[in-house]
Write an enzyme that holds these catalytic residues in place. Structure first.
Site, PDB file in Angstrom:
ATOM      1  CG  HIS A 225      -2.149  -0.823   1.002  1.00 26.62           C
ATOM      2  ND1 HIS A 225      -3.318  -0.601   1.654  1.00 26.62           N
ATOM      3  CD2 HIS A 225      -2.375  -1.858   0.167  1.00 26.62           C
ATOM      4  CE1 HIS A 225      -4.226  -1.469   1.236  1.00 26.62           C
ATOM      5  NE2 HIS A 225      -3.671  -2.257   0.342  1.00 26.62           N
TER       6      HIS A 225
ATOM      7  CE1 TYR B 219      -5.369   3.951   8.728  1.00 27.75           C
ATOM      8  CE2 TYR B 219      -5.934   3.984  11.063  1.00 27.75           C
ATOM      9  CZ  TYR B 219      -5.178   3.485  10.010  1.00 27.75           C
ATOM     10  OH  TYR B 219      -4.240   2.519  10.261  1.00 27.75           O
TER      11      TYR B 219
ATOM     12  N   PRO C  45      -4.638   0.077  18.666  1.00 22.52           N
ATOM     13  CG  PRO C  45      -6.453  -1.181  17.944  1.00 22.52           C
ATOM     14  CD  PRO C  45      -5.894  -0.497  19.145  1.00 22.52           C
TER      15      PRO C  45
ATOM     16  CE  LYS D  85       3.689   3.081  13.764  1.00 20.16           C
ATOM     17  NZ  LYS D  85       3.801   2.630  12.386  1.00 20.16           N
TER      18      LYS D  85
ATOM     19  CE1 TYR E 277      -1.401   3.814   9.686  1.00 18.98           C
ATOM     20  CE2 TYR E 277      -0.135   2.736   7.967  1.00 18.98           C
ATOM     21  CZ  TYR E 277      -1.266   2.817   8.750  1.00 18.98           C
ATOM     22  OH  TYR E 277      -2.249   1.871   8.618  1.00 18.98           O
TER      23      TYR E 277
HETATM   24  C1  LIG Z   1      -7.593  -8.874  19.844  1.00 15.40           C
HETATM   25  C2  LIG Z   1      -6.353  -8.134  19.382  1.00 15.40           C
HETATM   26  C3  LIG Z   1      -6.369  -7.409  18.195  1.00 15.40           C
HETATM   27  C4  LIG Z   1      -5.248  -6.740  17.767  1.00 15.40           C
HETATM   28  N1  LIG Z   1      -5.287  -6.014  16.628  1.00 15.40           N
HETATM   29  C5  LIG Z   1      -4.210  -5.341  16.226  1.00 15.40           C
HETATM   30  C6  LIG Z   1      -4.210  -4.568  15.061  1.00 15.40           C
HETATM   31  O1  LIG Z   1      -5.209  -4.457  14.376  1.00 15.40           O
HETATM   32  N2  LIG Z   1      -3.071  -3.902  14.715  1.00 15.40           N
HETATM   33  C7  LIG Z   1      -1.920  -3.985  15.459  1.00 15.40           C
HETATM   34  O2  LIG Z   1      -0.894  -3.394  15.104  1.00 15.40           O
HETATM   35  N3  LIG Z   1      -1.886  -4.717  16.557  1.00 15.40           N
HETATM   36  C8  LIG Z   1      -2.986  -5.391  16.956  1.00 15.40           C
HETATM   37  N4  LIG Z   1      -2.935  -6.126  18.079  1.00 15.40           N
HETATM   38  C9  LIG Z   1      -1.682  -6.208  18.766  1.00 15.40           C
HETATM   39  C10 LIG Z   1      -0.751  -7.251  18.148  1.00 15.40           C
HETATM   40  O3  LIG Z   1      -1.482  -8.356  17.744  1.00 15.40           O
HETATM   41  C11 LIG Z   1       0.297  -7.601  19.184  1.00 15.40           C
HETATM   42  O4  LIG Z   1       1.055  -6.434  19.415  1.00 15.40           O
HETATM   43  C12 LIG Z   1       1.223  -8.750  18.789  1.00 15.40           C
HETATM   44  O5  LIG Z   1       0.521  -9.963  18.797  1.00 15.40           O
HETATM   45  C13 LIG Z   1       2.394  -8.834  19.756  1.00 15.40           C
HETATM   46  O6  LIG Z   1       3.101 -10.021  19.526  1.00 15.40           O
HETATM   47  P1  LIG Z   1       3.795 -10.775  20.750  1.00 15.40           P
HETATM   48  O7  LIG Z   1       4.451 -11.969  20.136  1.00 15.40           O
HETATM   49  O8  LIG Z   1       4.620  -9.812  21.511  1.00 15.40           O
HETATM   50  O9  LIG Z   1       2.623 -11.179  21.733  1.00 15.40           O
HETATM   51  P2  LIG Z   1       1.424 -12.204  21.528  1.00 15.40           P
HETATM   52  O10 LIG Z   1       0.991 -12.233  20.117  1.00 15.40           O
HETATM   53  O11 LIG Z   1       0.438 -11.873  22.575  1.00 15.40           O
HETATM   54  O12 LIG Z   1       2.083 -13.606  21.832  1.00 15.40           O
HETATM   55  C14 LIG Z   1       2.410 -14.026  23.141  1.00 15.40           C
HETATM   56  C15 LIG Z   1       2.380 -15.530  23.195  1.00 15.40           C
HETATM   57  O13 LIG Z   1       2.800 -15.948  24.486  1.00 15.40           O
HETATM   58  C16 LIG Z   1       1.933 -16.956  24.936  1.00 15.40           C
HETATM   59  N5  LIG Z   1       1.975 -16.981  26.401  1.00 15.40           N
HETATM   60  C17 LIG Z   1       1.431 -16.100  27.262  1.00 15.40           C
HETATM   61  N6  LIG Z   1       1.704 -16.440  28.525  1.00 15.40           N
HETATM   62  C18 LIG Z   1       2.452 -17.566  28.459  1.00 15.40           C
HETATM   63  C19 LIG Z   1       3.019 -18.413  29.434  1.00 15.40           C
HETATM   64  N7  LIG Z   1       2.883 -18.162  30.740  1.00 15.40           N
HETATM   65  N8  LIG Z   1       3.724 -19.495  29.028  1.00 15.40           N
HETATM   66  C20 LIG Z   1       3.884 -19.770  27.705  1.00 15.40           C
HETATM   67  N9  LIG Z   1       3.334 -18.992  26.732  1.00 15.40           N
HETATM   68  C21 LIG Z   1       2.640 -17.904  27.112  1.00 15.40           C
HETATM   69  C22 LIG Z   1       0.583 -16.574  24.364  1.00 15.40           C
HETATM   70  O14 LIG Z   1      -0.303 -17.676  24.305  1.00 15.40           O
HETATM   71  C23 LIG Z   1       0.979 -16.086  22.989  1.00 15.40           C
HETATM   72  O15 LIG Z   1       1.024 -17.117  22.046  1.00 15.40           O
HETATM   73  C24 LIG Z   1      -4.069  -6.792  18.532  1.00 15.40           C
HETATM   74  C25 LIG Z   1      -4.036  -7.513  19.717  1.00 15.40           C
HETATM   75  C26 LIG Z   1      -5.171  -8.164  20.167  1.00 15.40           C
HETATM   76  C27 LIG Z   1      -5.129  -8.894  21.469  1.00 15.40           C
END
Ligand SMILES: Cc1cc2nc3c(=O)[nH]c(=O)nc-3n(C[C@H](O)[C@H](O)[C@H](O)COP(=O)(O)OP(=O)(O)OC[C@H]3O[C@@H](n4cnc5c(N)ncnc54)[C@H](O)[C@@H]3O)c2cc1C
Length: 390
Positions: A72, A198, A289, A293, A385
């Site tokens: 995009h 947006y 969101p 980011k 962005y």
């Molecule tokens: C519903 C939702 C919608 C979102 N939409 C957007 C969006 O539109 N745009 C955007 O930029 N961001 C969005 N986000 C944010 C984005 O998805 C997250 O920033 C991203 O997933 C971060 O990645 P991560 O690997 O740090 O954490 P996560 O994806 O949360 O991964 C963490 C992992 O650790 C595991 N875990 C947790 N505790 C334990 C434990 N004690 N032992 C072992 N494993 C564990 C979890 O099961 C998970 O698999 C959204 C988040 C949510 C919750």
């Protein structure tokens, strides 16, 4: 058993870090509390900054992205029934890519399968130990047995609700909750737009995003306490039509295949480091969101920490000691941008005084008018962005 790096969490952050370590010949084990199916089914973010795309390309992890991702060149900002395009390529020479987090996670997992990584699903009760010593470990329960993984470093990639951040003594955090939430849907209908829209509307924010040329992703601002059960498909489409509509443009409707409500929060921990433990991604910070980011910040942390761990194994400790400060400095800029976008585009229905509410709305329109009317303001939005360097 022994490994060099024990990673807790198989979200995008943990899975990507594993690949960076693998390429440097550093051994790792990933412990994930949920099942593989659950992790693969989680629908979340969908916009990749150019820096995130570049990292995946550098690591040779971009085959699926190259095939399915959509490049995009900007976004549309909409208010008062007018739509304005911001051309990121013209403004800052950068693009973003539309590629679902779900697809990214699936690809990273397939690649872990291919290289035979040690990724353990349904590993529960993970607890890091000995973080202040030179011999840390992680205890967990896997396949009904207690396991202990001795390692050199523990990485908390376990998201906002994980166990690693609370394991840091004296850690502090700064946070704010917003008085609104996002109702998000996935719909089987080709997007009605080229770039993301947006929109600020008196009824609340709306956004038209997408996952592919066949699947649209749309969002509506709702109140945080609302139940998804109160939002029939017909009501959702009606609200989207009202908030996104402009003369001469049609929002195509299709079958809604997923809908959920997500609260909006900003959160930053005071440190991402404690002895041999390092936090990445949502374990250390959360953004609303609006600026797209969350996923990108997780990728940025992992790129920084991955490089630092590789340097450390080659005898240079400095990048590892600088990691928390560098990642948090970048994160505060990201927080500022996400909060700014959020405040500019959401209606504050919680402001009781009608005059103050209207004052706020009109100043938001003023801010949008300034943004689309000034090349400098457009470039500042585009630069942030499309992604700050890391
Ligand atoms: C519903 C939702 C919608 C979102 N939409 C957007 C969006 O539109 N745009 C955007 O930029 N961001 C969005 N986000 C944010 C984005 O998805 C997250 O920033 C991203 O997933 C971060 O990645 P991560 O690997 O740090 O954490 P996560 O994806 O949360 O991964 C963490 C992992 O650790 C595991 N875990 C947790 N505790 C334990 C434990 N004690 N032992 C072992 N494993 C564990 C979890 O099961 C998970 O698999 C959204 C988040 C949510 C919750």
């Amino acid at each position: 058993m022994r490994t060099q790096v024990a990673i807790i969490g198989a979200g995008p952050a943990g899975l990507l870090l594993g690949h960076i370590l693998h390429r440097a010949g550093i051994s790792f084990t990933i412990l994930e509390q949920k099942s593989r199916e659950y992790v693969l089914g989680r629908i979340r973010a969908g916009v990749l900054e150019q820096g995130s795309v570049d990292i995946l390309r550098e690591l040779g992890l971009d085959a699926d992205l190259a095939e399915r991702g959509l490049t995009h060149h900007g976004i549309h900002l909409q208010y008062e029934g007018q739509r304005h395009h911001l051309d990121f390529v013209d403004l800052v020479g950068r693009t973003v890519s539309i590629y679902g987090q779900q697809a990214l996670v699936a690809h990273l997992l397939r690649e872990h399968d291919r290289i035979g990584s040690d990724v353990r699903f349904e590993a529960t009760d993970a607890v890091p130990h000995g973080l202040e010593t030179g011999t840390p470990s992680v205890a967990a329960v896997h396949e009904g047995r207690e396991v202990r993984i001795d390692c050199d470093f523990v990485v908390g990639a376990d998201g906002y609700h994980g166990v690693c951040r609370p394991a840091i003594p004296g850690i502090r955090a700064w946070e704010r909750s917003y008085p609104y939430a996002w109702l998000g849907i996935l719909a089987d209908v080709p997007p009605s737009t080229d770039d993301l829209i947006y929109a600020l509307h008196p009824d609340g924010f709306a956004m038209h995003s997408m996952r592919s040329l066949e699947v649209s992703r749309l969002y509506l601002q709702v109140d945080p306490g609302e139940s998804i059960d109160d939002w029939s498909d017909a009501r959702i489409w009606e609200a989207l039509q009202a908030r996104l509509g402009v003369p001469g443009w049609m929002l195509q409707q299709g079958t809604i295949t997923e809908k959920s409500i997500t609260p909006m929060r900003s959160f930053v921990a005071s440190t991402l480091e404690h002895g041999r433990l390092f936090l990445v991604g949502d374990a250390g910070h959360i953004v609303p969101p609006t600026g797209a980011k969350g996923l990108n910040s997780a990728i940025a942390d992992v790129a920084l920490l991955g490089r630092a761990l590789v340097a450390q194994t080659r005898g240079d400790e400095r990048p590892l000691r600088a990691y928390s400060g560098s990642a948090l400095a970048r994160q505060w800029k990201v927080q500022q941008f996400s909060q700014w976008m959020t405040e500019m585009l959401h209606v504050h229905r919680d402001v009781a005084d009608a005059s103050a509410r209207e004052f706020r709305y009109r100043s938001q329109v003023g801010q949008l008018e300034y943004t689309v009317g000034s090349r400098h303001a457009q470039a500042a939005l585009a630069e942030q962005y499309a992604g700050l360097p890391f």
